[in-house]
Design a protein around this motif. Structure first.
Motif, PDB file in Angstrom:
ATOM      1  N   SER A  73     119.512 -15.089  25.383  1.00 49.09           N
ATOM      2  CA  SER A  73     119.647 -16.168  24.404  1.00 49.09           C
ATOM      3  C   SER A  73     118.304 -16.591  23.814  1.00 49.09           C
ATOM      4  N   PRO A  77     116.987 -16.510  18.410  1.00 46.68           N
ATOM      5  CA  PRO A  77     116.390 -17.143  17.232  1.00 46.68           C
ATOM      6  C   PRO A  77     115.170 -16.415  16.681  1.00 46.68           C
ATOM      7  N   GLN A  78     114.614 -15.474  17.450  1.00 42.71           N
ATOM      8  CA  GLN A  78     113.379 -14.818  17.003  1.00 42.71           C
ATOM      9  C   GLN A  78     113.576 -13.347  16.632  1.00 42.71           C
ATOM     10  N   GLU A 126     114.672 -16.701   5.664  1.00 42.83           N
ATOM     11  CA  GLU A 126     113.505 -17.586   5.688  1.00 42.83           C
ATOM     12  C   GLU A 126     112.967 -17.841   4.285  1.00 42.83           C
ATOM     13  N   SER A 139     111.035 -20.655   9.800  1.00 43.78           N
ATOM     14  CA  SER A 139     110.852 -20.386  11.225  1.00 43.78           C
ATOM     15  C   SER A 139     109.477 -19.787  11.501  1.00 43.78           C
ATOM     16  N   TYR A 141     108.951 -17.829  13.762  1.00 47.16           N
ATOM     17  CA  TYR A 141     109.195 -16.431  14.152  1.00 47.16           C
ATOM     18  C   TYR A 141     109.129 -15.475  12.965  1.00 47.16           C
TER      19      TYR A 141
END
Length: 414
Positions: A73, A77-78, A126, A139, A141
């Motif tokens: 998990s 997000p990255q 993004e 982000s 990332y």
């Protein structure tokens, strides 16, 4: 007394001991292989974004991939979808090989992957945040998640692999070129390499550059959108996915009791000459150089997995190269990628994995979509159903936008 000269040592042999496949018509090696032999297509209307505004609306999508169950998990997000698929394929390839990387030296396993344009779906999101809401919504990332080397980096980090690592950008030949580079590292003494390619560009930012090439099919019927070597050929259908392979030193694999799918016997890459030069395209030279590298003749090749561009001009050029080397209908030719679409940097690696499965089971998968090959091309195209001929040597061809050509010979010795 005349000093004796020692004969040059034979280079180390590179074999493939693990496969990890993520494809539109099957997740996992055996699911993909069963679907390929059964002619089950992964092509369909695009669902990952609204493609109704574009002239091309068909793609090979991986529809049953559950990243939340396959990826930690903290990585979700990255990472882009492309990287998640690559991480899954790499994990499956290592598990399939049975290689315990903890038993090797710190730098005993490296990573070489292919990329086309990086993680464009992540980048598009993004950019939308930047221009729609402001820089504070972008982000952090994004600084690395879009990068074309991200698959190599994330596989290396997540698997703890600190050997020689790199990324190759040679468009749709990248999967073969990465495996060629992996073989170089094996020959230099690295025991094992994770290599191949996985790509995913099914978003508007990834769709538009492919449309701009003019090579994509605009046929809305998935069954008729991608018909290479047919008189009705009208371009190709893109897709997402690919394959990661575990390439290993043959002696190392033998000593730990691994059973290889086959060995990488020959590899070559060429570039097409500049347009208007009058010089021939480079595919035939890549093919011949790969056979020479493998110390084989055309008569030794049992099957060719074609590049199968799907456009009349490119199909004709590939057929001319094959006929010049093998003769008229001189070797069985197949293009199972008609079931997945062309997968950019992932396509050639998936073709190599398909070739190794063909050698393992002694059967040539068909070119499922093309029912009536153009007789003017002079090819023995395998269509309809699998052909059980017991192939032991396969040649895989790939071409990339910009003039890239690559050829890889894989062979099963036992």
């Amino acid at each position: 007394m005349t000093p004796t000269t020692a004969a040059p040592a034979e280079p180390r042999t590179a074999v493939v001991t693990g496969l990890g496949i993520v494809a539109p018509n099957g997740l996992g090696t055996e699911a993909f292989w069963r679907a390929t032999l059964a002619g089950e297509s992964g092509l369909g209307p695009v669902t990952r974004f609204d493609a109704s505004r574009y002239p091309a609306t068909v793609a090979g999508e991986i529809r049953d991939y559950d990243d939340e169950s396959l990826i930690p998990s903290r990585l979700l997000p990255q990472t882009d979808r492309m990287t998640r698929l690559a991480l899954t394929a790499a994990d499956w390839a290592l598990r399939d090989s049975g290689l315990d990387t903890d038993r090797l030296s710190e730098y005993g396993v490296g990573v070489v992957t292919a990329a086309s344009g990086g993680a464009v779906e992540f980048g598009q999101r993004e950019l939308q945040q930047l221009w729609g809401r402001g820089k504070e919504y972008v982000s952090a990332y994004q600084s690395f998640a879009w990068f074309y080397a991200v698959n190599t980096g994330q596989i290396s980090i997540q698997q703890g692999l600190r050997g020689p690592s790199s990324v190759l950008l040679t468009e749709q030949t990248g999967g073969i070129d990465a495996l060629g580079q992996a073989r170089r590292h094996i020959r230099k003494g690295t025991p094992a390499m994770v290599s191949g390619g996985v790509d995913a560009m099914l978003c508007p930012w990834g769709w538009l550059p492919q449309l701009a090439t003019g090579l994509m099919s605009t046929e809305a019927d998935p069954a008729r959108a991608y018909l290479p070597f047919s008189a009705d050929a009208r371009g190709h259908t893109p897709g997402e996915g690919g394959a990661i392979l575990l390439v290993e030193d043959a002696v190392h694999a033998r000593d730990r009791g691994a059973t290889p799918y086959g060995r990488i016997a020959g590899y070559a890459a060429t570039l097409d000459p500049a347009p208007g030069s009058g010089r021939p395209p480079g595919l035939r030279r890549a093919l011949e150089e790969a056979l020479r590298d493998a110390r084989l003749t055309p008569a030794d090749v049992d099957v060719v997995l074609a590049d199968a561009a799907g456009s009349p001009e490119a199909d004709r050029a590939e057929a001319e190269a094959l006929n010049a080397v093998f003769g008229h209908r001189g070797v069985p030719v197949t293009a199972p990628k008609t079931l997945t679409g062309r997968l950019l940097a992932g396509g050639a690696a998936l073709d190599v994995a398909t070739a190794l499965l063909s050698l393992r089971d002694g059967v040539i998968p068909p070119t499922a979509a093309t029912v009536r090959p153009d007789p003017a091309l002079g090819l023995d195209l395998v269509t309809g159903s699998p052909r059980e001929t017991g192939p032991r040597t396969a040649l895989v061809l790939a071409r990339g936008h910009g003039g890239f050509n690559a050829a890889l010979v894989v062979r099963r010795d036992t």
